[in-house]
Design a protein around this motif. Structure first.
Motif, PDB file in Angstrom:
ATOM      1  N   PRO A  50      42.811  47.404  37.095  1.00  0.00           N
ATOM      2  CA  PRO A  50      42.273  46.162  36.548  1.00  0.00           C
ATOM      3  C   PRO A  50      41.506  45.385  37.618  1.00  0.00           C
ATOM      4  N   ALA A  51      40.435  44.769  37.204  1.00  0.00           N
ATOM      5  CA  ALA A  51      39.609  43.998  38.133  1.00  0.00           C
ATOM      6  C   ALA A  51      40.319  42.719  38.562  1.00  0.00           C
ATOM      7  N   GLY A  52      40.054  42.293  39.776  1.00  0.00           N
ATOM      8  CA  GLY A  52      40.583  41.045  40.286  1.00  0.00           C
ATOM      9  C   GLY A  52      39.639  39.914  39.938  1.00  0.00           C
ATOM     10  N   PRO A  53      39.899  38.739  40.413  1.00  0.00           N
ATOM     11  CA  PRO A  53      40.930  38.398  41.376  1.00  0.00           C
ATOM     12  C   PRO A  53      42.334  38.497  40.768  1.00  0.00           C
ATOM     13  N   TYR A  54      43.329  38.523  41.677  1.00  0.00           N
ATOM     14  CA  TYR A  54      44.707  38.780  41.266  1.00  0.00           C
ATOM     15  C   TYR A  54      45.623  37.603  41.567  1.00  0.00           C
TER      16      TYR A  54
END
Length: 159
Positions: A50-54
């Motif tokens: 999954p793409a960030g930001p986290y």
């Protein structure tokens, strides 16, 4: 930039209340971490990352350091656990040198404080290096991010 931490949550359940100095270290580490960090999840053969930001959650559960990962807006999608064993000695050393540093600031001349602070930074760098090694294959962090995360691990150990 999407390879970064946008929020951090420390699970304080079961932790003793930190000293004012340790609480200040935690606040500074979180502030600095959120201002500038590099946190990337490596690609996996079996699933997309999954793409960030986290959003990052840190906890100690059953004697293990737990990293919980979630997207900026959404539910947790993963977590990984690290053994605390490799951190025990460096955390112990770090707390001892911090205690000396906090005491020195109150009563010693600047030249002696500087020497203690240099030793403190050296142990801090060692802890960050251990963290980077332990995160290999799980998350990629730069040296400054590892240093700030190590400070937060120390806060968790305080409990």
């Amino acid at each position: 930039m999407t390879s970064r931490i946008c929020a951090i949550d420390i699970d304080e359940k079961g932790l003793v209340r930190p000293t004012p100095e340790i609480e200040q270290e935690r606040k500074v580490a979180i502030f600095d971490l959120l201002e500038e960090n590099s946190f990337a999840l490596p690609a996996r053969e079996d699933r997309a990352v999954p793409a960030g930001p986290y959003r990052l959650g840190l906890a100690i559960r059953e004697g293990r350091l737990v990293f919980e990962i979630a997207p900026e807006a959404g539910d947790k999608f993963g977590e990984f656990h690290l053994s605390l064993g490799p951190f025990k000695q460096v955390v112990k050393d770090y707390f001892q040198i911090c205690e000396s540093y906090f005491d020195a600031v109150k009563r010693l001349p600047p030249s002696q404080i500087e020497a203690i602070d240099m030793a403190r930074r050296g142990i801090h760098n060692e802890g960050a290096s251990v963290l980077q090694e332990r995160l290999a294959g799980k998350a990629e962090v730069d040296a400054n991010t590892a240093r700030r995360l190590f400070t937060l691990i120390c806060v968790l150990h305080w409990g």
